[in-house]
Scaffold this active site. Structure first.
Site, PDB file in Angstrom:
ATOM      1  N   TYR A  48       0.838  -1.216   0.000  1.00 55.69           N
ATOM      2  CA  TYR A  48       0.000   0.000   0.000  1.00 55.69           C
ATOM      3  C   TYR A  48       0.871   1.264   0.000  1.00 55.69           C
ATOM      4  O   TYR A  48       0.354   2.369  -0.119  1.00 55.69           O
ATOM      5  CB  TYR A  48      -0.954   0.048   1.208  1.00 55.69           C
ATOM      6  CG  TYR A  48      -1.972  -1.070   1.292  1.00 55.69           C
ATOM      7  CD1 TYR A  48      -2.155  -1.974   0.258  1.00 55.69           C
ATOM      8  CD2 TYR A  48      -2.769  -1.215   2.423  1.00 55.69           C
ATOM      9  CE1 TYR A  48      -3.085  -3.002   0.356  1.00 55.69           C
ATOM     10  CE2 TYR A  48      -3.703  -2.235   2.524  1.00 55.69           C
ATOM     11  CZ  TYR A  48      -3.848  -3.122   1.491  1.00 55.69           C
ATOM     12  OH  TYR A  48      -4.774  -4.136   1.589  1.00 55.69           O
ATOM     13  N   PRO A 184     -15.673  -4.794   2.213  1.00 54.30           N
ATOM     14  CA  PRO A 184     -17.039  -5.079   2.688  1.00 54.30           C
ATOM     15  C   PRO A 184     -18.100  -4.422   1.800  1.00 54.30           C
ATOM     16  O   PRO A 184     -19.205  -4.943   1.673  1.00 54.30           O
ATOM     17  CB  PRO A 184     -17.061  -4.481   4.101  1.00 54.30           C
ATOM     18  CG  PRO A 184     -15.919  -3.519   4.159  1.00 54.30           C
ATOM     19  CD  PRO A 184     -14.879  -4.076   3.230  1.00 54.30           C
ATOM     20  N   GLY A 186     -17.473  -3.882  -1.413  1.00 55.57           N
ATOM     21  CA  GLY A 186     -17.050  -4.195  -2.785  1.00 55.57           C
ATOM     22  C   GLY A 186     -16.532  -2.963  -3.509  1.00 55.57           C
ATOM     23  O   GLY A 186     -16.623  -2.878  -4.736  1.00 55.57           O
TER      24      GLY A 186
HETATM   25  N1  LIG Z   1      -5.997  -8.423   1.447  1.00 59.24           N
HETATM   26  C1  LIG Z   1      -6.338  -7.873   0.314  1.00 59.24           C
HETATM   27  O1  LIG Z   1      -6.001  -8.358  -0.782  1.00 59.24           O
HETATM   28  C2  LIG Z   1      -7.157  -6.623   0.337  1.00 59.24           C
HETATM   29  C3  LIG Z   1      -7.729  -6.138  -0.852  1.00 59.24           C
HETATM   30  C4  LIG Z   1      -8.499  -4.983  -0.776  1.00 59.24           C
HETATM   31  C5  LIG Z   1      -8.697  -4.352   0.442  1.00 59.24           C
HETATM   32  N2  LIG Z   1      -8.108  -4.820   1.587  1.00 59.24           N
HETATM   33  C6  LIG Z   1      -8.286  -4.163   2.912  1.00 59.24           C
HETATM   34  O2  LIG Z   1      -9.675  -3.972   3.159  1.00 59.24           O
HETATM   35  C7  LIG Z   1      -9.940  -2.583   3.331  1.00 59.24           C
HETATM   36  C8  LIG Z   1     -11.327  -2.239   2.802  1.00 59.24           C
HETATM   37  O3  LIG Z   1     -11.460  -2.607   1.435  1.00 59.24           O
HETATM   38  P1  LIG Z   1     -11.485  -1.561   0.234  1.00 59.24           P
HETATM   39  O4  LIG Z   1     -10.840  -0.301   0.671  1.00 59.24           O
HETATM   40  O5  LIG Z   1     -10.916  -2.223  -0.953  1.00 59.24           O
HETATM   41  O6  LIG Z   1     -13.006  -1.354  -0.093  1.00 59.24           O
HETATM   42  P2  LIG Z   1     -14.361  -0.988   0.678  1.00 59.24           P
HETATM   43  O7  LIG Z   1     -14.072  -0.690   2.116  1.00 59.24           O
HETATM   44  O8  LIG Z   1     -15.343  -2.019   0.320  1.00 59.24           O
HETATM   45  O9  LIG Z   1     -14.812   0.317  -0.069  1.00 59.24           O
HETATM   46  C9  LIG Z   1     -14.158   1.531   0.037  1.00 59.24           C
HETATM   47  C10 LIG Z   1     -14.929   2.533  -0.839  1.00 59.24           C
HETATM   48  O10 LIG Z   1     -16.221   2.796  -0.262  1.00 59.24           O
HETATM   49  C11 LIG Z   1     -16.387   4.178  -0.040  1.00 59.24           C
HETATM   50  N3  LIG Z   1     -17.124   4.329   1.229  1.00 59.24           N
HETATM   51  C12 LIG Z   1     -16.686   3.971   2.465  1.00 59.24           C
HETATM   52  N4  LIG Z   1     -17.639   4.190   3.392  1.00 59.24           N
HETATM   53  C13 LIG Z   1     -18.703   4.694   2.727  1.00 59.24           C
HETATM   54  C14 LIG Z   1     -19.988   5.113   3.144  1.00 59.24           C
HETATM   55  N5  LIG Z   1     -20.368   5.047   4.407  1.00 59.24           N
HETATM   56  N6  LIG Z   1     -20.849   5.590   2.179  1.00 59.24           N
HETATM   57  C15 LIG Z   1     -20.462   5.642   0.872  1.00 59.24           C
HETATM   58  N7  LIG Z   1     -19.253   5.273   0.431  1.00 59.24           N
HETATM   59  C16 LIG Z   1     -18.384   4.795   1.357  1.00 59.24           C
HETATM   60  C17 LIG Z   1     -14.993   4.757   0.021  1.00 59.24           C
HETATM   61  O11 LIG Z   1     -14.997   6.087  -0.469  1.00 59.24           O
HETATM   62  P3  LIG Z   1     -14.227   7.313   0.292  1.00 59.24           P
HETATM   63  O12 LIG Z   1     -12.870   6.834   0.721  1.00 59.24           O
HETATM   64  O13 LIG Z   1     -14.173   8.358  -0.770  1.00 59.24           O
HETATM   65  O14 LIG Z   1     -15.116   7.676   1.436  1.00 59.24           O
HETATM   66  C18 LIG Z   1     -14.229   3.850  -0.941  1.00 59.24           C
HETATM   67  O15 LIG Z   1     -14.396   4.296  -2.269  1.00 59.24           O
HETATM   68  C19 LIG Z   1      -8.788  -1.905   2.571  1.00 59.24           C
HETATM   69  O16 LIG Z   1      -8.613  -0.548   2.898  1.00 59.24           O
HETATM   70  C20 LIG Z   1      -7.632  -2.788   2.957  1.00 59.24           C
HETATM   71  O17 LIG Z   1      -7.175  -2.489   4.259  1.00 59.24           O
HETATM   72  C21 LIG Z   1      -7.345  -5.957   1.537  1.00 59.24           C
END
Ligand SMILES: NC(=O)c1ccc[n+]([C@@H]2O[C@H](COP(=O)([O-])OP(=O)(O)OC[C@H]3O[C@@H](n4cnc5c(N)ncnc54)[C@H](OP(=O)(O)O)[C@@H]3O)[C@@H](O)[C@H]2O)c1
Length: 286
Positions: A48, A184, A186
């Protein structure tokens, strides 16, 4: 905050804050904001490129290090016994800490066996409080559980209403491994933030779709990682401990499962090729 106890007795917050795709410029502020909101689990990774900023935030936030559960992940190009050991110590330097709460192998490719044995040794040396893997599908997870000394404490996999991981979770329970959800929401794919079923359920409790999703994960005993760079959304995502979804709600949400990734299936040759490309692209940055 509610906690889950891992197979070695270590307690992990059931809801955490992830910093994937949070830029170096914004990361320190975001992590300080998240900790001020109440998050005590911070999830980063070597890939990251923001471990230093996470470390700065933890030093500056005013909360004792022991109250924060800090996770990082070893990137594929650092696999193999010696390289993994060296890279985890480097991550600890960047994160400005002399121990880590959880270290995961980011992907099931390249020499992950050598890498896992390095994690086992760091765990025995008490430099790491718990170890695990990420993106290990049921066959790979059973393999790593059955042919190593230390059973992984955690497997972090994509888990959301469209990819519910019912079978994978059953297999993790069988092997005594805690499931942790990445993406969570997607990342908003499949119009998740506009889904009618989730919206209707949220309206009953005066909660948003994001809150319904995180609550659903918590009720399934899944540790969830939510990412947002906006403090209002960090707060919104944190306010999920004052309501409970009913059995009818859970049945409705179960019907949304497609059993497919919103991103890609890690078990195809194309996925391996994609990872090899990522390794190449990131080689000067890691
Ligand atoms: N192990 C792996 O391969 C892997 C892969 C992916 C992710 N991860 C981990 O999992 C974490 C979460 O996954 P992710 O970041 O991919 O995706 P996510 O949490 O499913 O989605 C993040 C997206 O949702 C938006 N969002 C968040 N809260 C919201 C709300 N209440 N209302 C509307 N939009 C909202 C955010 O926008 P804004 O930021 O603009 O608010 C961002 O665009 C990552 O940060 C990372 O630590 C691990």
């Amino acid at each position: 905050m509610e906690y889950v106890t891992l197979n070695n007795g270590v307690k992990i917050p059931i809801l955490g804050y992830g910093v994937y795709q949070v830029s170096k410029e914004e990361c320190e502020r975001c992590v300080i904001d998240a900790i001020s909101v109440g998050y005590r689990l911070i999830d980063t990774a070597q890939a990251y490129f923001n471990e230093e900023e996470v470390g700065n935030a933890i030093l500056k936030c005013g909360i004792p290090r022991e109250e924060i559960f800090l996770t990082t992940k070893v990137w594929i190009s650092n696999y193999g016994y010696e390289e993994t050991k060296k890279s985890v110590l480097q991550s600890m330097e960047k994160l400005q800490t002399n121990y880590l709460d959880l270290v995961l192998l980011h992907q099931p490719f390249n020499d992950y066996y050598g890498a896992y044995r390095a994690l086992e040794d760091l765990y025995e040396e008490k430099k790491i409080r718990s170890i695990g893997v990420s993106n290990f599908y049921p066959d790979r997870l059973s393999d790593i559980c059955l042919f190593n000394k230390v059973t992984p404490q955690v497997n972090q996999v994509e888990t959301n209403p469209f990819n519910q991981q019912i079978y994978a979770q059953k297999n993790m329970i069988k092997n005594n491994v805690q499931i942790q959800s990445w993406a969570p929401f997607g990342e908003g794919r499949g119009d998740m933030f506009k889904n009618e079923v989730l919206k209707k359920i949220g309206d009953k409790y005066n909660k948003s779709i994001a809150q319904v999703i995180l609550r659903w994960l918590v009720q399934r005993d899944i540790v969830a990682l939510a990412k947002s760079t906006h403090i209002e959304r960090m707060k919104e995502n944190f306010e999920i401990f004052d309501f409970k979804l009913s059995n009818e709600d859970l049945i409705e949400i179960s019907k949304l499962d497609t059993k497919n990734s919103l991103f890609f299936n890690h078990q195809t040759p194309e996925a391996v090729e994609f990872m090899a490309q990522l390794v190449e692209q990131r080689k000067d940055k890691i």
